[in-house]
Design a protein around this motif. Structure first.
Motif, short mmCIF file in Angstrom:
data_model
loop_
_atom_site.label_atom_id
_atom_site.label_comp_id
_atom_site.label_asym_id
_atom_site.label_seq_id
_atom_site.Cartn_x
_atom_site.Cartn_y
_atom_site.Cartn_z
N LEU A 110 2.15 5.98 7.43
CA LEU A 110 1.66 6.37 6.11
C LEU A 110 0.57 7.43 6.22
O LEU A 110 0.61 8.45 5.55
CB LEU A 110 1.12 5.15 5.35
CG LEU A 110 2.14 4.40 4.48
CD1 LEU A 110 3.16 3.68 5.32
CD2 LEU A 110 1.46 3.46 3.50
N ARG B 257 2.98 3.90 -6.67
CA ARG B 257 2.60 2.52 -6.98
C ARG B 257 3.45 1.86 -8.07
O ARG B 257 3.92 0.74 -7.89
CB ARG B 257 1.11 2.46 -7.32
CG ARG B 257 0.63 1.09 -7.61
CD ARG B 257 -0.87 0.98 -7.64
NE ARG B 257 -1.24 -0.28 -8.26
CZ ARG B 257 -2.44 -0.82 -8.22
NH1 ARG B 257 -3.42 -0.18 -7.59
NH2 ARG B 257 -2.69 -1.97 -8.80
N ALA C 253 0.87 -1.18 0.00
CA ALA C 253 0.00 0.00 0.00
C ALA C 253 0.90 1.22 0.00
O ALA C 253 2.04 1.16 0.48
CB ALA C 253 -0.91 0.00 1.22
N VAL C 254 0.41 2.31 -0.54
CA VAL C 254 1.20 3.55 -0.61
C VAL C 254 0.33 4.71 -0.13
O VAL C 254 -0.90 4.63 -0.18
CB VAL C 254 1.68 3.84 -2.05
CG1 VAL C 254 2.69 2.77 -2.49
CG2 VAL C 254 0.50 3.88 -3.02
N ASN C 255 0.96 5.77 0.34
CA ASN C 255 0.13 6.90 0.79
C ASN C 255 0.00 7.99 -0.27
O ASN C 255 -0.67 9.00 -0.04
CB ASN C 255 0.63 7.44 2.14
CG ASN C 255 1.94 8.18 2.03
OD1 ASN C 255 2.61 8.16 0.98
ND2 ASN C 255 2.35 8.83 3.12
N MET C 256 0.62 7.78 -1.43
CA MET C 256 0.46 8.71 -2.56
C MET C 256 0.43 7.84 -3.82
O MET C 256 1.32 6.99 -4.00
CB MET C 256 1.63 9.69 -2.63
CG MET C 256 1.79 10.53 -1.36
SD MET C 256 3.30 11.57 -1.41
CE MET C 256 3.37 12.13 0.31
N GLY C 257 -0.55 8.08 -4.65
CA GLY C 257 -0.75 7.21 -5.80
C GLY C 257 0.45 7.07 -6.71
O GLY C 257 0.68 6.00 -7.29
#
Lengths: 248, 248, 248, 248
Positions: free
Chosen positions: A171, A144, A137-141
């Motif tokens: 995150l 990815r 998972a990432v906190n800014m698209g």
């Protein structure tokens, strides 16, 4: 005592652009990876974090000397790349404490010039996994594609997932500070400490941070664990046959 | 109300270089030792500590008079050696409260000139112990030889032990203040109040603080407890024989 | 981090005289109604509320991007009538947190000119309900006739009822601020997410706020749920007959 | 919102030398007595106390109007004797909250000139009691003869008793402020709301505060409860006989 106390053991030349969090969690996957990297890279402890939000206890070491429960910051450097690690034996005691500690972790990160956090953990699936994926998972698209290129999977997305504790909050709270956050979660049963899942996670993380280390000791632990599991399964099958023979 | 209120009953000539903590814990071993020493040395109560972090209740004494739940500081002196004691009926209500109270205990200790804390407790082993050892931990490595010379054992070191509550935190938080901390834990089953374990602990502590007291009343309690245990075991064996005779 | 953080996404022209609260609760009735209205009225998110009093976690969305647990303020407008909505996936973590969050919700309401709050929820009765009533409570007596005229029932009054959490506190704490509060509770079993109860509640709320929306999607969900329940009941009856035939 | 909010409905001529606390507790004995006295003496509500330490909810009254959970101060006067009452439906939510609320209750008491607090409660004994005693405790030894003269018993003293919650803390924390505290506890099974125990307690309290009131309504409730208990016992005996007849 402040509610969170941060003590630096030295203060010169301790900046780094990256922080890797490997606190205890499901299958201790994140902790195994972080501890392995610190060991292989001969990391140096540069800070300690104690808090009223940790359990009220001390750990007794092999010499009989007590140590206040705390988390620790290590710094590693290889080929000019510096990485900080947040490791320890405990997470917070309470829901509120998780938030308070996470904000302090981010304060430290910002003070040391960190622009990206890797939060490591396990992803419990309730059964043994032959080839553990590294779910992400990432906190800014925009992060990815980079994670996918390094072998991280986003197949967990869309399953209404939650990431609980320090990994999640680094995150979630980091986003508002403009700190990039990538969470890597090694697939694991959730029943055992899982060095095999950690080994998979380490491969992905190494590509992302651009630092390779020897995997031998982690893989050795994974093999040992495999043998233990195989013996338990054999014993269970033997018991199963016995029970059947009673019936027959 | 402050979250912790410390009230001194007098303020002249109350300093002492040593504090002995004997709050309730496993087998009430630490509490038995501290209460015994205060009684034998005719200690004087010099302070009271009440706090929002104790249970919200009062104790009714034999006269029907209520007393707010609190901890107490006693001071004893023998042959020119002065010792402070921290005793009471309760530890904190919450994890955070343990930290807050321990810092206040250390504030008091520092105000009164204390340079060393003895934290007393029990070490639960889950079975009756014929000759209870006194297991130990220290918050600075140089203290170990002195404890061993007095009969304290460090055989527990290396078993990933934790010391929980006031005993642990007095050592853990005391270290940063430069206060020496020695934790003595009488081996005990964990199922009973254990004066026999307390008697062993008292012997070690006496050598360390250089104050001998009469052990008679503690040993009498230990003998009474031995007799109670013997009767319970007899009754259980009798029941066992009966059950066998039913079968036969 | 403040204990409650309110972030507005824009600050011009966001006032409204009415706030509708639809946080999670019994049967998710209030949440279903609020989410339906926001969707039908194409509401705009104007604010986010995060807090140490929410669970310490992030939500992973369908793109694999994390979002800090929060509540949200939406604004809708139709035919010159503006309505604010307070929605989200969580209520507070603790009893104290409920009070602190509710006061912040009311601060926001007052800042945006709100003079009346509608708190939506479910009223659990422990059995399936054919024609769910909309039970009601108000924080000022003069509001009752208006609610009754709109189809709200007060048959629950006099049964020593309690309204717990955000819905209750918005009315209870709002009163002292002079903010009118109307709580509408759709009768529901308490065992299922209940779009049928939500449909009844929506009808009453629409009359009160003077905004009609299409009910189709909510009624479709209600029908789907009815079919699921019917299948479960059929299966249970079939099992019942089988068990009887065993006996016979 | 302050953590505790005290609102006075009027502020002239509201002093009184005595406060009677009758918050909910074992058998609701204290609450029954306080509510009875307020009713008989036509007491006037002069203050309200709300707090973040109460449960986060509102009560819905018979008109469908909500009321924030709170405690209330009433004032009664008869033959020139004035008495304040602290009553309500809840005690604190948490251990810390008990302390914080009790200090606020004492602040109010001191502001209104109170020099003595009567804390009312039940004393659970685990079985039905034919002639309930009124067991007692005081926060200053000199109060005991007066309580005994009024019919209060101190037979509970010496049994290592604790008084938990508001009743205990009003005595415990009141002592340091020089406020006399007398706790009266009606003996009760602990299984039922007990107006008979309350009737006994009322007799003792009346002698102490020098105010007699009619007992009729309380005795009527006690008789009703006796009849309910008698019916339950009859039904149980009947079932017992049936079971015996099955065996025979």
């Amino acid at each position: 005592m402040e509610h969170v106390t941060v003590t630096f053991l030295r203060d010169d030349n301790i900046d780094a652009p990256v922080l890797v969090e490997g606190l205890p969690g499901i299958g201790h996957v994140g902790k195994l990876v972080a501890d392995h990297l610190i060991h292989e890279l001969e990391g140096e402890k540069i800070g300690e974090i104690s808090s009223i939000h940790f359990p009220p206890q001390v750990i007794v070491d092999e010499e009989g000397v007590t140590h206040l429960v705390n988390n620790e910051i290590y710094r590693c450097e290889k080929d000019g790349r510096a990485v900080l690690f947040l490791v320890g034996d405990f997470q917070s005691n309470s829901a509120e404490g998780h938030y308070i500690l996470a904000e302090h972790y981010l304060d430290i990160a910002q003070d040391l010039g960190v622009r990206r956090v890797y939060a490591l953990g396990g992803y419990g699936v309730g059964h043994l996994v032959e080839n553990p994926r590294v779910l992400s998972a990432v906190n800014m698209g925009h992060l990815r594609p980079e994670v996918e290129a390094a072998g991280g999977s986003f197949e967990n997305a869309g399953s209404d997932g939650m990431i609980v504790g320090a990994s999640g909050l680094l995150l979630g709270l980091g986003e508002a500070r403009g700190i990039e956050g990538i969470c890597l979660m090694g697939e694991t049963s959730g029943y055992i400490v899982d060095p095999k899942s950690a080994d998979s996670l380490l491969a992905v993380l190494s590509r992302l941070i651009g630092i390779e280390v020897d995997h031998t000791s982690l893989q050795q632990r994974a093999e040992n664990m495999e043998q233990i599991i195989a013996k338990i399964q054999e014993a269970e099958e033997a018991r199963g046959r016995e029970e059947l023979s009673y019936i027959g």
